[in-house]
Every structure is written in structure tokens, then in C-alpha cells.
Design an enzyme around this catalytic site. Structure first.
Site, PDB file in Angstrom:
ATOM      1  CG  ASP A  45      -8.379  49.624 -12.393  1.00  0.00           C
ATOM      2  OD1 ASP A  45      -7.758  49.015 -11.507  1.00  0.00           O
ATOM      3  OD2 ASP A  45      -9.584  49.440 -12.638  1.00  0.00           O
ATOM      4  CB  THR A  86     -11.649  48.172  -9.217  1.00  0.00           C
ATOM      5  OG1 THR A  86     -10.333  47.937  -9.708  1.00  0.00           O
ATOM      6  CG2 THR A  86     -12.373  49.087 -10.189  1.00  0.00           C
ATOM      7  CG  ASN A 107     -13.959  44.789  -7.148  1.00  0.00           C
ATOM      8  OD1 ASN A 107     -14.132  45.999  -7.027  1.00  0.00           O
ATOM      9  ND2 ASN A 107     -12.811  44.259  -7.538  1.00  0.00           N
ATOM     10  CE  LYS A 168     -11.091  46.682 -14.207  1.00  0.00           C
ATOM     11  NZ  LYS A 168     -10.323  46.635 -12.949  1.00  0.00           N
ATOM     12  NE  ARG A 170     -14.567  46.564 -10.164  1.00  0.00           N
ATOM     13  CZ  ARG A 170     -14.306  45.594 -11.027  1.00  0.00           C
ATOM     14  NH1 ARG A 170     -15.236  45.166 -11.867  1.00  0.00           N
ATOM     15  NH2 ARG A 170     -13.103  45.029 -11.067  1.00  0.00           N
ATOM     16  CG  ASP A 312      -6.852  46.140 -12.501  1.00  0.00           C
ATOM     17  OD1 ASP A 312      -6.123  46.137 -11.482  1.00  0.00           O
ATOM     18  OD2 ASP A 312      -7.783  45.327 -12.661  1.00  0.00           O
ATOM     19  CG  HIS A 316      -5.026  41.792 -12.334  1.00  0.00           C
ATOM     20  ND1 HIS A 316      -4.877  41.305 -11.056  1.00  0.00           N
ATOM     21  CD2 HIS A 316      -5.882  42.840 -12.233  1.00  0.00           C
ATOM     22  CE1 HIS A 316      -5.620  42.025 -10.220  1.00  0.00           C
ATOM     23  NE2 HIS A 316      -6.229  42.970 -10.908  1.00  0.00           N
ATOM     24  CG  ASP A 359      -8.644  51.415  -9.124  1.00  0.00           C
ATOM     25  OD1 ASP A 359      -7.418  51.434  -9.371  1.00  0.00           O
ATOM     26  OD2 ASP A 359      -9.435  50.624  -9.678  1.00  0.00           O
ATOM     27  CG  HIS A 493      -5.220  45.212  -6.643  1.00  0.00           C
ATOM     28  ND1 HIS A 493      -6.534  45.406  -6.306  1.00  0.00           N
ATOM     29  CD2 HIS A 493      -5.227  44.856  -7.960  1.00  0.00           C
ATOM     30  CE1 HIS A 493      -7.301  45.206  -7.370  1.00  0.00           C
ATOM     31  NE2 HIS A 493      -6.535  44.861  -8.391  1.00  0.00           N
TER      32      HIS A 493
HETATM   33 ZN   LIG Z   1      -7.258  44.674 -10.302  1.00  0.00          ZN
END
Ligand SMILES: [Zn+2]
Length: 552
Positions: A45, A86, A107, A168, A170, A312, A316, A359, A493
Site C-alpha cells: 500500500d 486504496t 474508498n 485493511k 478493503r 500507507d 501518511h 495500490d 495520494h
Molecule cells: Zn493512503
């Protein structure tokens, strides 16, 4: 299989007078029966392509480098749609198409029919398994097309298994597809367990119960310091700077981080997700899944999807240029090496196939870019909203003709337009003319433009591939390059720029050539390539092409 057999017998008849028929026949029949026992799809990610090269000298021989050295490296691989998030990313990798067809347009998005916000994997008709949380009710029901995992299930009469694993939800649910045996994701807070959904099962298998009881999550509530001496981390910025977030309860965003001491102020076990140990526990769980579900142990190919999401969260929080990101990739490389060694012994060296991609990528922290004179900045949504509301009042006497603004799209209230006798296309065009004058809006398009043209290049084609007529908004805007709606620390992103679209694509293992290319490949090419490798149907909406130079 029947069709393949017919084609073969036809070829055999036509060429039966040629020398070496028996050999070519036997090697051809092998080709369709000698599939890898296991395909592992790995998504990292927020992994930018340049992390492979920037941190190359820090990697060991058995992780990323093993894939790059022994496998095939598509060095110019991109997302071919906007938005680079993602949910859409995972959906596109496994369906071989873009939001235009698979329908995962973000998302979270505004559902024009239900007139409410929806989350890509949320499903009120199911319950979490392994947690009582109302927030963990997930299924792939919003995904409109089949995945490569679905096609493998259909092809093998459901004998080949599909299992999805991620931190995650998802990242687990969308890759595993509609027909999956299971998807597992990590519930943090005060639980620290891998959980699933009644979409797949009534209760967790015993091995998952045992894994959760083993206190593996607890063991990762430890001190996060750099893996190597920090002075050797010359591929990233200084540890202490103004561009990083950090954790609540610790004054500076600098090593070391005592996760156990910080957990109470940082959502309990969620702090594991925000550290490289979130990737380690996913590797631990993936190994347990392969062992206990006997993946790769018979002639029907199984597909395991593993998504490493901590990269990810850390991106962030700390940004692309941080020591924390460098350390995270060094540790992920170790986890990959450990995982591949396990697969060598469990499934057999050369018996499995792996692909690895991301992703989406990420932009450098804009405040850092500004500090080195690269054009970048932050979006002021408050001012934009006020300006737009004033325009609506002045032009139409009401703000009610706009139902929702989200994901850089404006959703119009069709009933209100009718009531006011306003023409949809006129209003769309008036919005474009207005919005294009705003600070930091670089481009604006109407949905009419998106559905009545066929763009093949540029941002317009990326927008069109991300535009789903049933689900997307009526006006779409594009922001200035390297401008994000975000705080001044950390990264994000979502755009169609190279920093968000250019991601790794590595293939490795059975049926894969050794090599590399700079030829452009796109994310939807991955699933058709795996279809071609396995000799199975493409996912039903696939728009990508098999990368034949990758296949042996
Ligand atoms: Zn992210």
C-alpha cells in the site's frame, strides 16, 4: 478446458506430419496441466516505484532483490485512471480493469441513488466474525465485475481456494473476490485480532482462533527503532524535521518509538498498524494461512492475496522522504524474504508464482517540496466552498441544486434542476466555467464530456477510466500538481500524476521469465497476465492485456 483440448487436437491433426510432434504435443499438454500450485498476489500500500531503487542497497538478497533478480521487473508500470486510492487500486489489480467498469470509484463515495455516503467494502447485510464491532461489517458486494480469484474458483469447480489477507478490510475483501473462501483483516483498538465476515463463514476457523490467542499482536507492542544504524540511512531526509506527523504522547517524530508506552494514546492495537510490525503480523498470518489451509498442496491452483497496508499509514504520517519510511521498507524486505523462504519449503521452490505491485504511490510532502523550491502546496477547501456557494446563490438563487461535493466531483440534485427548469448540460458547463477560475483548480470537465468522448491519452483518459456513469458525479475537477487537501506534515495520494501512478510490478516464480522492461504497462494488465499464465478466463470486465514478454 474442452475448447483448449479441441484446439489442440486440431493443431495436432494439421501438423501431424511435422517432425517432433510427440514432443510438442506433450509439452503443450503440460503447459495447461502444469500450473503453479499457488499464486500469491502481493500489494504494498502506497509503494512508489522508486522505493525499489532508492532503498536497493539496503535490501537483502531474498526479498525485493530476489524478485528483481530472478523474476521479471516491469519498470514503467502505472495506474491508468484517477483517483489513485486504496479501494480502486485493489479492485483494479484483481479485476484487470478500472473504476469505469468495476465500480469502485473511491474508498468512500456519495451514492446518488441511496443519497448517502457509502464505503467501498461496507455491507449492512453481513456481520463481522471475530469482533462485535458494527464498523467491521464487510463484503465485496459493491464490486461489479469478477476478479482473477473468482475466475480461478469458477475454472477449478471451486476446488482452488482464494483467501485474502490484509491489515485493511478493503485490502483483503476486494482482492479475494466474490467467491472467496475467506478474507481476513486486522481489528485494532482493544482487540488486536484478525477477523472476517459472515459473507464467508459463520465462525473463524480454529487456526485463526489459535493465531489470535497466541498474543502475536501483543508481541509487536515493542520499541520501534531503526533496523540498521540510523547514520547509514543516507537515502532519506533528517530524522527530525518539520514535515512529519508522529504519535500522540511523543513530542518529536524521531526514533525510537515505544509502541507499548504510546498505545493508550494512539487507539490501542491500532498503533501496530502504524508501525512496520503491521506488515510483520500480516506475513505471520499469511504463513499460518498457507500452512493451515494447505494452500499449494494439490493440482488445483490456489490464490492467496496479501496486502501490506502499514506502508500507507506510515507514509501518511511521516511522508515519502522520512527515515521511518526507509526503515519500514527495510523491514518489509525482511518479512518478504521470510515469507518466500517459507513458501520454498512449504510449497516448493519453483512451484509457486508471485506478483508484487502497489495500490497507488504518493507525493512528496508538499511543505518539503516547497522548502526545496519545487512547486507544491495545500488546497484551501474552506475558501473554495464559500466561493462556490456564493456563485450558486447568485446564479440560481439556491445552493440546493448541488447535492454533494466529494472526491473532486460535484453531484447535482436532478429533482431540484427539474423543479427550477434548469438544463443539466447547461448547469454542468456553467459549473466548469466557474470552477476553472478558482485557485489551484487546474482542469474541470462535465460528465457529458466524459461519456461522449473517447480519450486515449493525458489526464482526460485517466479521468475517463475512473469515471463510472452510474456512480460518478456530474462535474469533475483536477487540482494543481503536488497540491493536496492535507495538513502540513505527511503525505497523501489520489492524483493522475507520476508520483501517484508509477508503482512497482514484479513477477516471480513458476512460468515467469527472468528480465525487465521499460515498456509501459498498466495495472489492468496484471489480472489478464495471471489468466494467461493459468490458462483461465479473464475477469469478466478486464480491459488490460496479458504481458506476454513476462510469461515463459
Ligand atoms: Zn493512503
Amino acid at each position: 478446458m474442452k475448447k483448449v483440448a479441441l484446439i489442440f487436437s486440431f493443431c495436432f491433426v494439421v501438423f501431424s506430419c511435422n517432425k517432433g510432434d510427440r514432443d510438442s504435443q506433450s509439452s503443450n499438454s503440460d503447459k495447461y496441466t502444469d500450473n503453479p500450485k499457488l499464486v500469491v498476489g502481493i500489494v504494498v500500500d502506497q509503494m512508489r516505484y522508486d522505493y525499489l531503487t532508492r532503498f536497493y542497497s539496503k535490501f537483502g538478497d531474498g526479498g525485493f532483490k530476489r524478485m528483481m533478480r530472478d523474476g521479471f521487473n516491469c519498470k514503467n508500470n502505472h495506474f491508468n485512471y484517477v483517483p489513485t486510492y486504496t479501494g480502486p487500486g485493489h479492485a483494479s489489480i484483481y479485476t484487470g480493469t478500472t473504476p469505469k467498469y468495476h465500480g469502485i470509484i473511491a474508498n468512500d463515495w456519495y451514492d446518488k441513488v441511496a443519497k448517502k455516503f457509502v464505503y467501498c467494502a461496507a455491507d449492512d447485510s453481513v456481520l463481522a466474525v471475530g469482533s462485535d464491532s458494527e464498523l467491521e461489517r464487510m463484503s465485496p458486494h459493491r464490486l461489479l465485475t469478477t476478479t482473477i480469484t473468482d475466475e480461478n474458483r469458477l475454472f477449478t469447480q471451486m476446488r482452488g481456494k482464494s483467501i485474502g489477507i490484509s491489515i485493511k478490510d478493503r485490502g483483503a475483501v476486494l482482492p479475494a473476490g466474490h467467491t472467496a473462501n475467506a478474507a481476513y483483516w486486522f481489528r485494532g483498538k482493544d482487540e488486536g485480532n484478525f477477523i472476517s465476515s459472515t459473507y464467508y463463514m459463520e465462525e473463524l476457523p480454529q487456526w485463526v482462533v489459535d493465531f489470535n490467542a497466541s498474543e502475536t499482536a501483543e508481541s509487536y507492542l515493542k520499541v520501534w527503532d531503526t533496523f540498521y544504524d540510523i547514520s547509514t540511512y543516507t537515502e532519506s531526509g533528517t530524522d527530525l524535521n518539520n514535515f512529519e506527523g508522529g504519535f500522540k504522547g511523543k513530542e518529536t517524530a524521531a526514533f525510537p518509538y515505544d509502541l507499548n508506552a504510546l498505545k493508550d494514546q494512539n487507539e490501542g492495537f491500532d498503533i501496530v498498524k502504524y508501525s512496520p510490525f503491521g506488515n510483520s503480523i500480516v506475513a505471520d498470518f499469511a504463513i499460518a494461512a498457507v500452512e493451515n489451509e494447505q494452500l499449494g498442496q494439490d493440482d488445483d491452483t490456489d490464490i492467496l492475496t496479501v496486502s501490506f497496508s502499514s506502508t500507507d499509514y506510515i507514509g501518511h504520517n511521516f511522508g515519502v522522504n522520512s527515515k521511518e519510511i526507509e526503515d519500514t521498507y527495510i523491514r518489509l524486505d525482511n518479512d518478504l524474504e521470510r515469507f518466500f523462504k517459507f513458501l520454498d519449503s512449504q510449497v516448493g521452490k519453483g512451484e509457486y508464482t508471485v506478483f508484487l505491485t502497489a495500490d497507488h504511490g504518493a507525493v512528496e510532502v508538499p511543505s518539503y517540496l516547497q522548502s526545496v523550491k519545487v512547486p507544491a502546496g495545500y488546497l484551501d477547501f474552506d475558501t473554495r466552498r464559500k466561493q462556490f456557494r456564493a456563485f450558486l446563490e447568485q446564479t440560481y438563487g439556491t445552493t440546493e441544486i448541488v447535492e454533494n461535493v466529494s472526491n473532486n466531483q460535484v453531484f447535482l440534485n436532478k429533482e431540484k434542476l427539474e423543479e427550477l427548469n434548469l438544463n443539466l448540460q447547461d448547469v454542468e458547463q456553467a459549473f466548469v466555467n466557474e470552477l476553472i477560475t478558482y485557485t489551484n483548480i487546474a482542469k474541470a470537465y462535465t460528465s457529458t464530456t466524459m461519456s461522449s468522448n473517447n480519450f486515449t491519452t493525458g489526464i482526460e483518459s485517466l479521468l475517463q477510466n475512473g469515471y463510472n456513469q452510474k456512480r460518478s458525479g456530474d462535474v469533475i475537477v483536477v487540482n494543481d500538481i503536488a497540491h493536496i487537501p492535507y495538513g502540513r506534515t505527511g503525505s497523501t495520494h489520489g492524483s493522475g500524476l507520476n508520483y501517484d501512478t508509477h508503482v512497482p510490478l514484479l513477477f516471480f516464480g513458476k512460468g515467469i521469465k527472468q528480465g525487465e522492461t521499460l515498456q509501459k504497462t498498466v495495472i489492468p494488465d496484471i489480472a489478464p497476465t495471471i489468466s494467461a499464465l493459468l490458462g483461465i478466463s479473464y475477469p469478466n470486465g478486464a480491459t488490460g492485456k496479458p504481458l506476454e514478454f513476462v510469461l515463459d
